[in-house]
Design an enzyme around this catalytic site. Sequence first.
Site, PDB file in Angstrom:
ATOM      1  N   LYS A  88       0.731  -1.183  -0.080  1.00 51.22           N
ATOM      2  CA  LYS A  88       0.045   0.021  -0.114  1.00 51.22           C
ATOM      3  C   LYS A  88       0.821   1.065  -0.037  1.00 51.22           C
ATOM      4  CE  LYS A  88      -0.517  -0.643   4.955  1.00 51.22           C
ATOM      5  NZ  LYS A  88      -1.547  -0.730   5.855  1.00 51.22           N
ATOM      6  N   GLY A 128       5.613  -9.940  -6.905  1.00 46.01           N
ATOM      7  CA  GLY A 128       4.470 -10.412  -7.666  1.00 46.01           C
ATOM      8  C   GLY A 128       4.111  -9.634  -8.750  1.00 46.01           C
ATOM      9  N   THR A 151       5.850 -15.067  -5.621  1.00 50.70           N
ATOM     10  CA  THR A 151       4.492 -15.343  -5.155  1.00 50.70           C
ATOM     11  C   THR A 151       4.076 -16.594  -4.562  1.00 50.70           C
ATOM     12  OG1 THR A 151       1.980 -14.908  -5.255  1.00 50.70           O
ATOM     13  CG2 THR A 151       3.439 -15.039  -7.407  1.00 50.70           C
ATOM     14  N   ASP A 153       1.401 -17.736  -4.870  1.00 52.22           N
ATOM     15  CA  ASP A 153       0.163 -17.861  -5.645  1.00 52.22           C
ATOM     16  C   ASP A 153       0.628 -18.731  -6.947  1.00 52.22           C
ATOM     17  OD1 ASP A 153      -1.024 -16.521  -3.775  1.00 52.22           O
ATOM     18  OD2 ASP A 153      -1.278 -14.639  -5.025  1.00 52.22           O
ATOM     19  N   GLY A 196      -3.915 -18.323  -2.472  1.00 47.93           N
ATOM     20  CA  GLY A 196      -3.907 -18.396  -4.071  1.00 47.93           C
ATOM     21  C   GLY A 196      -4.587 -17.313  -5.022  1.00 47.93           C
ATOM     22  N   ARG A 197      -5.247 -16.485  -4.387  1.00 51.93           N
ATOM     23  CA  ARG A 197      -5.885 -15.497  -5.029  1.00 51.93           C
ATOM     24  C   ARG A 197      -6.877 -15.949  -6.040  1.00 51.93           C
ATOM     25  NH1 ARG A 197      -2.494 -10.511  -6.842  1.00 51.93           N
ATOM     26  NH2 ARG A 197      -1.169 -12.327  -8.006  1.00 51.93           N
ATOM     27  N   GLU A 248      -9.053 -20.014  -1.779  1.00 52.31           N
ATOM     28  CA  GLU A 248      -9.764 -18.998  -1.225  1.00 52.31           C
ATOM     29  C   GLU A 248     -10.609 -18.219  -2.323  1.00 52.31           C
ATOM     30  OE1 GLU A 248      -6.969 -16.076   0.175  1.00 52.31           O
ATOM     31  OE2 GLU A 248      -6.051 -15.850  -1.841  1.00 52.31           O
ATOM     32  N   ARG A 291     -16.015 -29.249   9.908  1.00 45.45           N
ATOM     33  CA  ARG A 291     -14.921 -28.225  10.282  1.00 45.45           C
ATOM     34  C   ARG A 291     -14.354 -27.554   9.436  1.00 45.45           C
ATOM     35  NH1 ARG A 291     -18.093 -29.262  13.969  1.00 45.45           N
ATOM     36  NH2 ARG A 291     -17.597 -29.810  16.130  1.00 45.45           N
ATOM     37  N   HIS A 297      -1.987 -16.814   6.667  1.00 44.21           N
ATOM     38  CA  HIS A 297      -0.387 -16.394   6.478  1.00 44.21           C
ATOM     39  C   HIS A 297       0.556 -17.591   7.002  1.00 44.21           C
ATOM     40  CE1 HIS A 297      -2.956 -13.147   5.750  1.00 44.21           C
ATOM     41  NE2 HIS A 297      -1.716 -12.365   5.214  1.00 44.21           N
TER      42      HIS A 297
HETATM   43  O1  F6P Z   1      -0.711 -12.848  -3.184  1.00 45.97           O
HETATM   44  C1  F6P Z   1      -0.236 -13.485  -2.009  1.00 45.97           C
HETATM   45  C2  F6P Z   1      -1.398 -13.740  -1.080  1.00 45.97           C
HETATM   46  O2  F6P Z   1      -0.876 -14.461   0.238  1.00 45.97           O
HETATM   47  C3  F6P Z   1      -2.726 -14.200  -1.601  1.00 45.97           C
HETATM   48  O3  F6P Z   1      -2.720 -15.636  -1.897  1.00 45.97           O
HETATM   49  C4  F6P Z   1      -3.755 -13.564  -0.521  1.00 45.97           C
HETATM   50  O4  F6P Z   1      -4.987 -13.635  -1.237  1.00 45.97           O
HETATM   51  C5  F6P Z   1      -3.009 -12.119  -0.236  1.00 45.97           C
HETATM   52  O5  F6P Z   1      -1.649 -12.453  -0.526  1.00 45.97           O
HETATM   53  C6  F6P Z   1      -3.309 -12.094   1.105  1.00 45.97           C
HETATM   54  O6  F6P Z   1      -2.847 -10.574   1.143  1.00 45.97           O
HETATM   55  P1  F6P Z   1      -2.648  -9.830   2.719  1.00 45.97           P
HETATM   56  O7  F6P Z   1      -1.517 -10.559   3.404  1.00 45.97           O
HETATM   57  O8  F6P Z   1      -2.807  -8.508   2.460  1.00 45.97           O
HETATM   58  O9  F6P Z   1      -4.024 -10.258   3.752  1.00 45.97           O
END
Ligand code: F6P
Length: 373
Positions: A88, A128, A151, A153, A196-197, A248, A291, A297
């Site tokens: 950011k 990335g 990345t 991802d 994995g976005r 995700e 569950r 992270h």
């Molecule tokens: O791009 C890497 C990643 O870990 C994605 O898999 C995930 O959607 C995103 O970053 C999470 O970002 P943040 O750390 O900002 O929550």
Amino acid sequence: MWTCGCFPARLAGMRERIGILTGGGDCPGLNTVIRAVVKSATKRGWDTLGFLDGYEGLLEPVRYRQLDYKEMDALLFVGGTILGTSNKGRFAAKTGHGEANRISTEVLTAAKANIQKLALRALVCVGGDGSLSIAQQLFEHGVPVIGVPKTIDNDLEATETTFGFDSAVACATDALDRLRTTAQSHDRVMVLEVMGRYAGWIAVHAGVSGGGDVILIPEIPFCYEAVCAKIAERENEGKHFTLIVAAEGAREKGKDYVTAGSAEKNREARLGGVGGVIAAEIQKRTRKETRVCVLGHLQRGGAPTSFDRLLCTRFGAKAVQLIDEKRYGQMVALKAGETVSVKLTEAVGHLRNVPADGDIVGTAKALGISFGD
Ligand code: F6P
């Protein structure tokens, strides 16, 4: 080949200098790349300046530290980044689905002026697609840059693999091994949500390596009937537990992505929460105790695997070689097992998705793994 009369603005007798920064989310292996860059640069008689907090360190107040060759050994297997990182601020570039914002001319000009003042020969940008799109914009603005693809991802089109991915898959596979024993003990359905976005690489690789029964990925929208049919099939076989791996970005047919919180300005929407939605719906439909475990992270932290250490070391050394050859505006990449370079323009803006009819999905389906389609 990129050359520019004003770069570097060198003083007589001064050692050559390069810069390095890490941008975007952290990931295992960033420090390993830094180590390889510093070591390779030192072998050429160059100094390396590490900019702090990603691209922000290039702007006033400029923040960097000289990286000492002797400090580097300990970095080989340390997670995170000693330089800090950011996705950011004044350089926020990512809006989602591979789309990037244009960075303002004032910001690019200020960063370029600071790089010139420091007499850097070139800047290595590790990141990335968002961070690499900033690198490309700096390059278009006259800054000699080299990109290194990072990345978890694994969603960059121009390289066979990004570093960090293997470590994230190892983490998710380990989680599945652990969830299997508790699922089996309690006759439960366990849903593991992985990152994995908009790409399902982590889910599909970990799902196959960790023996998942159902893998849900963004590339193959799912329906609950198919997922529940797989659970029922296993019950009939006397297997009273089921492991589901959900990316995700997995989504039900005809539905949108599940996001965590509202989108912030100039930032990509944060995905997350689909695992909980899936678990609730499955429990309702099957009446089996279900569950969810959101790995989050944990996939981005800790030591890189040996594969990633090797890849990061190769990428770092290659980046310095490209600087030596003045081949700027390039990104290092892995192709057919070799480290090569590709234009940054080829690397940014093209996300790589899991092919629904590709080898890995085919292998999974051959084993009876359901994709909920
Ligand atoms: O791009 C890497 C990643 O870990 C994605 O898999 C995930 O959607 C995103 O970053 C999470 O970002 P943040 O750390 O900002 O929550």
